[in-house]
Structure formats: structure tokens, C-alpha cells
Scaffold this motif. Sequence first.
Motif, PDB file in Angstrom:
ATOM      1  N   GLU A  28      -0.888 -15.443   0.236  1.00  0.00           N
ATOM      2  CA  GLU A  28       0.496 -16.570   0.512  1.00  0.00           C
ATOM      3  C   GLU A  28       1.411 -15.011   0.136  1.00  0.00           C
ATOM      4  O   GLU A  28       0.800 -14.631  -1.246  1.00  0.00           O
ATOM      5  CB  GLU A  28       0.377 -17.801  -0.422  1.00  0.00           C
ATOM      6  CG  GLU A  28       1.450 -18.099  -0.365  1.00  0.00           C
ATOM      7  CD  GLU A  28       0.877 -19.265  -1.699  1.00  0.00           C
ATOM      8  OE1 GLU A  28       2.012 -20.170  -1.401  1.00  0.00           O
ATOM      9  OE2 GLU A  28       0.739 -19.465  -2.442  1.00  0.00           O
ATOM     10  N   LEU A  29       2.977 -15.316   0.456  1.00  0.00           N
ATOM     11  CA  LEU A  29       3.469 -13.896   0.446  1.00  0.00           C
ATOM     12  C   LEU A  29       4.254 -14.504  -1.371  1.00  0.00           C
ATOM     13  O   LEU A  29       4.805 -16.344  -0.767  1.00  0.00           O
ATOM     14  CB  LEU A  29       4.478 -13.951   1.566  1.00  0.00           C
ATOM     15  CG  LEU A  29       5.780 -13.209   0.291  1.00  0.00           C
ATOM     16  CD1 LEU A  29       5.405 -12.021   0.405  1.00  0.00           C
ATOM     17  CD2 LEU A  29       7.267 -12.922   2.282  1.00  0.00           C
ATOM     18  N   LEU A  30       4.595 -13.971  -1.870  1.00  0.00           N
ATOM     19  CA  LEU A  30       4.825 -15.020  -2.891  1.00  0.00           C
ATOM     20  C   LEU A  30       6.173 -13.873  -3.685  1.00  0.00           C
ATOM     21  O   LEU A  30       7.571 -14.912  -3.961  1.00  0.00           O
ATOM     22  CB  LEU A  30       4.386 -14.714  -4.782  1.00  0.00           C
ATOM     23  CG  LEU A  30       2.839 -14.782  -5.170  1.00  0.00           C
ATOM     24  CD1 LEU A  30       2.550 -14.428  -6.192  1.00  0.00           C
ATOM     25  CD2 LEU A  30       2.544 -16.195  -4.948  1.00  0.00           C
ATOM     26  N   SER A  31       6.598 -13.277  -3.316  1.00  0.00           N
ATOM     27  CA  SER A  31       8.052 -12.410  -3.217  1.00  0.00           C
ATOM     28  C   SER A  31       7.854 -11.302  -2.483  1.00  0.00           C
ATOM     29  O   SER A  31       6.966 -10.577  -2.346  1.00  0.00           O
ATOM     30  CB  SER A  31       8.403 -12.049  -4.455  1.00  0.00           C
ATOM     31  OG  SER A  31       9.830 -11.694  -4.769  1.00  0.00           O
ATOM     32  N   ARG A  32       8.972 -11.274  -1.551  1.00  0.00           N
ATOM     33  CA  ARG A  32       8.994  -9.799  -0.425  1.00  0.00           C
ATOM     34  C   ARG A  32       9.555  -8.795  -0.828  1.00  0.00           C
ATOM     35  O   ARG A  32       9.464  -7.924  -0.615  1.00  0.00           O
ATOM     36  CB  ARG A  32      10.720 -10.296   0.215  1.00  0.00           C
ATOM     37  CG  ARG A  32       9.735 -11.320   2.185  1.00  0.00           C
ATOM     38  CD  ARG A  32      11.039 -10.356   2.969  1.00  0.00           C
ATOM     39  NE  ARG A  32      10.512 -11.560   4.220  1.00  0.00           N
ATOM     40  CZ  ARG A  32      10.207 -12.760   4.232  1.00  0.00           C
ATOM     41  NH1 ARG A  32      11.181 -13.150   3.350  1.00  0.00           N
ATOM     42  NH2 ARG A  32      10.096 -13.671   5.015  1.00  0.00           N
ATOM     43  N   PHE A  33      10.067  -9.160  -2.527  1.00  0.00           N
ATOM     44  CA  PHE A  33      10.588  -7.789  -3.333  1.00  0.00           C
ATOM     45  C   PHE A  33       9.199  -7.622  -4.450  1.00  0.00           C
ATOM     46  O   PHE A  33       9.184  -8.206  -5.197  1.00  0.00           O
ATOM     47  CB  PHE A  33      11.705  -8.007  -3.685  1.00  0.00           C
ATOM     48  CG  PHE A  33      12.856  -7.880  -2.999  1.00  0.00           C
ATOM     49  CD1 PHE A  33      13.285  -6.741  -2.352  1.00  0.00           C
ATOM     50  CD2 PHE A  33      13.440  -9.099  -2.231  1.00  0.00           C
ATOM     51  CE1 PHE A  33      14.140  -6.252  -1.260  1.00  0.00           C
ATOM     52  CE2 PHE A  33      14.301  -9.305  -1.392  1.00  0.00           C
ATOM     53  CZ  PHE A  33      13.799  -7.664  -1.213  1.00  0.00           C
ATOM     54  N   GLY A  34       8.994  -6.442  -4.639  1.00  0.00           N
ATOM     55  CA  GLY A  34       7.358  -6.537  -5.520  1.00  0.00           C
ATOM     56  C   GLY A  34       8.110  -4.636  -6.734  1.00  0.00           C
ATOM     57  O   GLY A  34       8.784  -5.638  -7.183  1.00  0.00           O
ATOM     58  N   SER A  35       6.880  -5.004  -7.390  1.00  0.00           N
ATOM     59  CA  SER A  35       6.590  -3.782  -8.061  1.00  0.00           C
ATOM     60  C   SER A  35       8.303  -2.278  -8.020  1.00  0.00           C
ATOM     61  O   SER A  35       8.031  -1.826  -9.176  1.00  0.00           O
ATOM     62  CB  SER A  35       5.331  -3.261  -8.527  1.00  0.00           C
ATOM     63  OG  SER A  35       4.397  -2.565  -7.618  1.00  0.00           O
ATOM     64  N   LEU A  64       4.870  -9.004  -2.455  1.00  0.00           N
ATOM     65  CA  LEU A  64       3.733  -9.634  -3.545  1.00  0.00           C
ATOM     66  C   LEU A  64       2.890 -10.645  -3.241  1.00  0.00           C
ATOM     67  O   LEU A  64       3.825 -11.864  -2.675  1.00  0.00           O
ATOM     68  CB  LEU A  64       4.171 -10.113  -5.121  1.00  0.00           C
ATOM     69  CG  LEU A  64       4.122  -9.923  -5.987  1.00  0.00           C
ATOM     70  CD1 LEU A  64       2.206  -9.720  -6.703  1.00  0.00           C
ATOM     71  CD2 LEU A  64       4.163 -10.657  -7.478  1.00  0.00           C
ATOM     72  N   TYR A  65       1.984 -10.562  -2.991  1.00  0.00           N
ATOM     73  CA  TYR A  65       0.984 -12.025  -2.137  1.00  0.00           C
ATOM     74  C   TYR A  65       0.058 -12.456  -3.215  1.00  0.00           C
ATOM     75  O   TYR A  65      -0.562 -11.254  -4.309  1.00  0.00           O
ATOM     76  CB  TYR A  65       0.515 -10.938  -1.339  1.00  0.00           C
ATOM     77  CG  TYR A  65       1.457 -11.158   0.297  1.00  0.00           C
ATOM     78  CD1 TYR A  65       2.233 -10.466   0.278  1.00  0.00           C
ATOM     79  CD2 TYR A  65       0.722 -11.836   1.268  1.00  0.00           C
ATOM     80  CE1 TYR A  65       2.943 -10.629   1.818  1.00  0.00           C
ATOM     81  CE2 TYR A  65       1.835 -11.593   2.558  1.00  0.00           C
ATOM     82  CZ  TYR A  65       2.366 -10.865   2.710  1.00  0.00           C
ATOM     83  OH  TYR A  65       3.065 -10.801   3.703  1.00  0.00           O
ATOM     84  N   ASP A 116       0.002  -6.888  -3.874  1.00  0.00           N
ATOM     85  CA  ASP A 116       0.468  -5.983  -3.493  1.00  0.00           C
ATOM     86  C   ASP A 116       0.479  -5.630  -1.917  1.00  0.00           C
ATOM     87  O   ASP A 116      -0.263  -4.843  -1.635  1.00  0.00           O
ATOM     88  CB  ASP A 116       1.104  -4.705  -4.304  1.00  0.00           C
ATOM     89  CG  ASP A 116       1.941  -4.986  -5.716  1.00  0.00           C
ATOM     90  OD1 ASP A 116       2.763  -5.743  -5.638  1.00  0.00           O
ATOM     91  OD2 ASP A 116       2.269  -3.906  -6.324  1.00  0.00           O
ATOM     92  N   GLN A 117       1.536  -5.338  -1.136  1.00  0.00           N
ATOM     93  CA  GLN A 117       1.380  -4.985   0.202  1.00  0.00           C
ATOM     94  C   GLN A 117       2.342  -4.469   0.220  1.00  0.00           C
ATOM     95  O   GLN A 117       3.877  -3.744  -0.538  1.00  0.00           O
ATOM     96  CB  GLN A 117       1.909  -6.128   0.895  1.00  0.00           C
ATOM     97  CG  GLN A 117       1.444  -6.023   2.203  1.00  0.00           C
ATOM     98  CD  GLN A 117       2.990  -6.622   3.621  1.00  0.00           C
ATOM     99  OE1 GLN A 117       3.883  -7.522   2.774  1.00  0.00           O
ATOM    100  NE2 GLN A 117       2.539  -6.892   4.208  1.00  0.00           N
ATOM    101  N   PHE A 118       2.024  -3.411   0.856  1.00  0.00           N
ATOM    102  CA  PHE A 118       3.255  -1.880   1.400  1.00  0.00           C
ATOM    103  C   PHE A 118       4.051  -2.822   2.503  1.00  0.00           C
ATOM    104  O   PHE A 118       3.403  -2.963   3.499  1.00  0.00           O
ATOM    105  CB  PHE A 118       2.516  -0.573   1.448  1.00  0.00           C
ATOM    106  CG  PHE A 118       3.430   0.572   1.623  1.00  0.00           C
ATOM    107  CD1 PHE A 118       4.220   0.465   2.050  1.00  0.00           C
ATOM    108  CD2 PHE A 118       2.595   1.302   1.145  1.00  0.00           C
ATOM    109  CE1 PHE A 118       4.977   1.663   2.261  1.00  0.00           C
ATOM    110  CE2 PHE A 118       3.321   2.918   0.404  1.00  0.00           C
ATOM    111  CZ  PHE A 118       4.717   2.629   0.751  1.00  0.00           C
TER     112      PHE A 118
END
Lengths: 252, 160
Positions: B131-138, B144-145, B155-157
Amino acid sequence: MTREEALFRAVLRMGDNNLVLGHRLSEWCGHGPVLEEDIAQTNIALDLIGQTRNLLTYAGELEGKGRSEDDLAYLRGEREYLNVQLVELPKADYAFTIARSFLYDAFHLPLQQALTESRDEHLKAIAGKAVKEVTYHLRHSSEWLIRFGDGTEESHRRAQEAVDELWRYTGELFVPDEAEELLAKDGTLPKLTDLKAEWSATVDRVLNEATLKRPADGWMAGGGKKGVHTEHLGPMLAEMQILQRTFPGVEW
Amino acid sequence: MRSVAEIEALLEEVKDPEIPVISIRDLGVLRGIELIGNSVEVTITPTYSGCPAMDMMRAGVEDALRKAGIRDFKVKQVLSPAWTTDWISAEGRRKLLEYGIAPPPHSADIRALKGKSPAVACPQCGSTDTELLSRFGSTACKALYQCKACKEPFDQFKCH
């Protein structure tokens, strides 16, 4: 106005729009309503400020007086900033921040898309990078506006109030100044009136899904493009520029 | 004077400071090495407009060249053609996965650009029930998944 002067002014404006909005978004750093949004806003701010660096560096080269990106960002006064007033308004609550970003992103994306076909190679290269970043920004602000509008009674009320309050600042985006008019003639910049149709369609689609009402067009604020700003830009610049003003030439 | 291949090998030690397992070559940031007379010209391109790691990568290139005794060099930064995640090498994608970061979908996959992401597999357990938690990660380049099977966040690139 020569073409070179017009290009300097137009590039400076694009940089100023992004820099001022980027700074406003960065004010959420450590204050986001939830951690993910704190990170999202700071990432978006970083994108905008990164694009600003490319634009202001280019503006400095066009001007040919040896001003760097930092000189232009930190050593110009309020009246020398050419951004639209929309981006300088204080961040207020999260509904306001999201609504403002949405209204800007819906303009920024078609602008960048058009610039990828500019006859100016430099603007084309900057837009080639920015366009993908801005696609993410618009998606983010659209989704949150829909969530607020179609959310609780309270979130709906705040989102509608924000859109109503911001509406009068959207007109300025599409009124070209002399520089923009000149550059639209030779395909360096798109015609702002052409961008308006796409902006308007995006706004209708998202507001509709958010169950929000599109405000009627009334009196529109203006002046930012000439350097006439609301009372909010000065204090923002004071904070942004204090380090360079206090310790001229300081570096990390 | 060293050959282009030797310089390329030497630049292999310059890593992305945020993802220290992947070299700037695997990342697609290293765009070219040219020998002009006795001088070496290295061309790099930023991932995102505001990527704060760019200055460190540039410094990394300069350090690596100096360490090898090369004094006459220039590191040039270009914006065009714009970097895309499609330039991450197969080796780079493998290393990302091993490091716990889901590699990006191919940009030719139109679903990725339209926001309807294809299933992202968990780098820990391989499940596609994520599940995608946020399109903007670290960092700017990551989303962020969370894996619903093993519950691990990852993390997803993201496609760019």
C-alpha cells in the motif's frame, strides 16, 4: 524593452514565483499536520527551490552583471521581487496551503509542459526536469483538496473558505506583462491566455470532485508582477534574507 | 594518462550519499567521460532539480580523480537530456532491491505516470500486497510504502 531585458524579467519572475512559494511551504517543516505531509511539503519546497536555482542562475547570466543565484535571492528588496501575490500569502491553515498550492500547480504544470517546447534551449532544459516534479505536485495538492472538500463538514468549510479567499489572487497569473507578451510572440514563452483554458478545466474537474463551488470571477488583485506586493512579502523576505544581510557573503 | 575505461572504474567508488550501495554510474547521474588533450572532463546530471546530494556527488568525483593523481579535470553539470529513472542500470536496480528499496517502474509503463501505479513488490518478502502511504518519502526520489503481508514499511524509488 529589448528581447534580452524581457527574457531576464520573465525568467526572474518564474524563479521568484517558485522561490516564494517554496519558502512558504518550507515553513511547514516541523509543523506538518501529520508526519507524511510534513515530509511531502518539504520535498515539494525542495523541488521548487531547486528549480529556482536553475532559473535564477540563468537570470543572472542573462543580465550579465555578474549576479549569482544567491545575490538575486538574498540581496533584492521586496519591490524588486516580481512574483505574483498568490504565492506570498501566509501559509495559514492546511486547507489554505493546499488550496493555494493547487491553484498554482494547476497553472505551473501546463506552463512547464509548454516550456519543454520553448525555442529557448535553456528554458527547455530546465522545464524538461521540472515538468515531472510538478506533475507530482499537482497530483498531491489535487488529492488533498478533494479529501478536504469531500471530507467532514469542518474540512469542507475550511477548504471552501480558502478557495473563496484565494480566488481574487488567481487573475494575475494570466495577465501578461510587457515582457511576457513580447516573448510569447516568438515562441519563447506560451501565451498566458492559452494556459488559462487548461487551468480552468483542471480547477473545474478537481473542485467538482471535491464538492466545492467555483467562486464567481470578481475583482482581481494584481501588481505583484510589477513589484507591488501585499504586506506579507516584506516580513517573509526579512526572515529569508537575514543571514546574508547580517553577514554579507557568509557561506556554509 | 588514463583511459576512459580506467576513469570509469575509478568513479565506481563514488556513491549516492543517500543510498550508499549504488554508484553514480548505476544511478545514471554519470553521463560522460571525455579526454581532451591531457584534461579529463566528466559530465554529470542531477536527478531532481533540488537534489541536495548533487554537490556531494560532484565533490566525490573530484576527490576520486585527485586521489588517482589526476589534477587536470573539469566536472560539468548538464540539465539536458533530463535524467530519468530508466537510466538506472540493471545492476543498480538489483542493488536497490537488496538494500531494501523497491526499484522504480519503467516510465514507458503509462500507469506509473498517470498515478495508477502498477503493483509494487515488497523488497523484504516479495509480496505485491502493498500500500502506498505517501508519494513523498525520505528523499525527493522516493515514495513510502507498507507491505500488508509482512507489515514492513519500505521506500520505493519513484518513477521519474
